[in-house]
Design a protein around this motif. Sequence first.
Motif, mmCIF file in Angstrom:
data_model
loop_
_atom_site.group_PDB
_atom_site.id
_atom_site.type_symbol
_atom_site.label_atom_id
_atom_site.label_comp_id
_atom_site.label_asym_id
_atom_site.label_seq_id
_atom_site.Cartn_x
_atom_site.Cartn_y
_atom_site.Cartn_z
ATOM 1 N N MET B 22 50.724 111.311 114.390
ATOM 2 C CA MET B 22 49.732 111.951 113.521
ATOM 3 C C MET B 22 48.383 111.969 114.221
ATOM 4 S SD MET B 22 50.410 110.511 109.691
ATOM 5 C CE MET B 22 52.035 110.533 108.931
ATOM 6 N N ILE B 211 51.782 115.438 104.307
ATOM 7 C CA ILE B 211 52.518 114.550 105.204
ATOM 8 C C ILE B 211 53.979 114.497 104.785
ATOM 9 C CG2 ILE B 211 52.858 112.101 105.764
ATOM 10 C CD1 ILE B 211 49.899 111.775 106.006
ATOM 11 N N TYR B 215 55.025 112.915 109.964
ATOM 12 C CA TYR B 215 54.112 113.857 110.628
ATOM 13 C C TYR B 215 53.144 114.461 109.617
ATOM 14 C CZ TYR B 215 57.531 113.818 114.432
ATOM 15 O OH TYR B 215 58.379 113.429 115.427
#
Lengths: 214, 242
Positions: B22, B211, B215
């Motif tokens: 992320m 989310i 990811y």
Amino acid sequence: MDTIMNAFPYLMEGLQVTLYIFAIAIVIGFLIGLVVALFRLAPLKILNWIAKIFVDAIRGTPFIVQLFFIYFGLNSLDFISLDNTTAGIVTVAINAGAYFSEIIRAGIQSIDKGQTEAARSLGLNSTQNMRYIILPQAFRRMLPTITNQAIISLKDTSLLSVIGVADLTQEGRIQASATFDAFNVYLILGIIYFVVIYLLSMLASFVERKFVLR
Amino acid sequence: MTMIRVENLKKSFGNLEVIKDMSTVVEEKEVICVIGPSGSGKSTFLRCLNRLEEITGGHVYIEGVDITDPKIDINKIRQDVGMVFQQFNLFPHKSVLENVILAPMKVKKSDRKASEAKAYELLDKVGLREKAKAYPGELSGGQKQRVAIARALAMDPKIMLFDEPTSALDPEMVGDVLDVMKQLAREGMTMVVVTHEMGFAAEMGDRVLFIDGGYIVEENVPKELFGNPQHERTKAFLSKVL
């Protein structure tokens, strides 16, 4: 009745010794318990092991053996010299410390981990978190079990009479043989222990009520 | 000014990889809302921002300081990053007032008088001045959460993190808490809010992060993300919650 009146002052002297030993040993024992509990929960593996071995060793052996080891065993070494009262205090403190440490550990672990997270998120370091957030809450929960252990330790002090400490039990033994009235002397002895322990548990429940979690 | 920069963040619990990769940036005064299915890693993402979770890989910068660097004083950083939890986590052995003044007094070493004055000001702000002497156990969920917000604000944070702040509340309590958060947003607080309140995200969010599966699948202004989602997974999620 006369024998009791004659024996009573001696028993009161013995009680003073018992309470003196108990008071010192329980405070030291509590501090040992706190340190060992923190060792047990510390991130360092070696500290965990030290704590665990200590607790297992104390829990796995009889009190009287610990007492003999410290008074006779350690004293047989050249560089150590303990009088019987000191040896008694040390034994009671170490013994209580092992049991206290387990109580304290369980108490600390029973506090929700959200409490630590909230404290740490506010910038408190781990010591401040323990001191202001975790321990105050844990102690309230532990109080009944701590009282229980304190009572057991108080009763354990009677075993110090075996190494000649002039505690309440020892005075009782002396008076029982001096007066030839074992029945009444040991009855009174039991009543004195009972009253002391009863007062101790009343004090504990008073403290408990005062600090009850809202 | 960039308040938070997340670069290739990774977080695993044992073998379970919760955050795979992320990256994002939060600018000063931005309100970022984080949405996604449960178990997607959004709470973990938030908890990495003040290192409540040890970070497995990548970097998180708070006001330019890399908090994954073990040499930094994380307690110093955390003073600037307030956090509000789903379960409130008020200190039950302390009164509302004591909850609010604890960190300023113990961490910032402010004196009691100044800390209390500030605490009353904050309790006013969240509408709970009259509860100052009460204990957490005597408060409703909504009141607890507002105290928790006041407690976090007492450290004068530059960033506020909210971890599903209304999820544990009865429906009639949600509004009061959201109102406090809206006021905070309007005052220019930098906020990252993990939430299931899509209405709040749409109204207050400068950006919304979706989310899923470890990811950040999609990141956009709320109007676009809710009105015109680009990814299949975003569409699927929104069709279930809207």
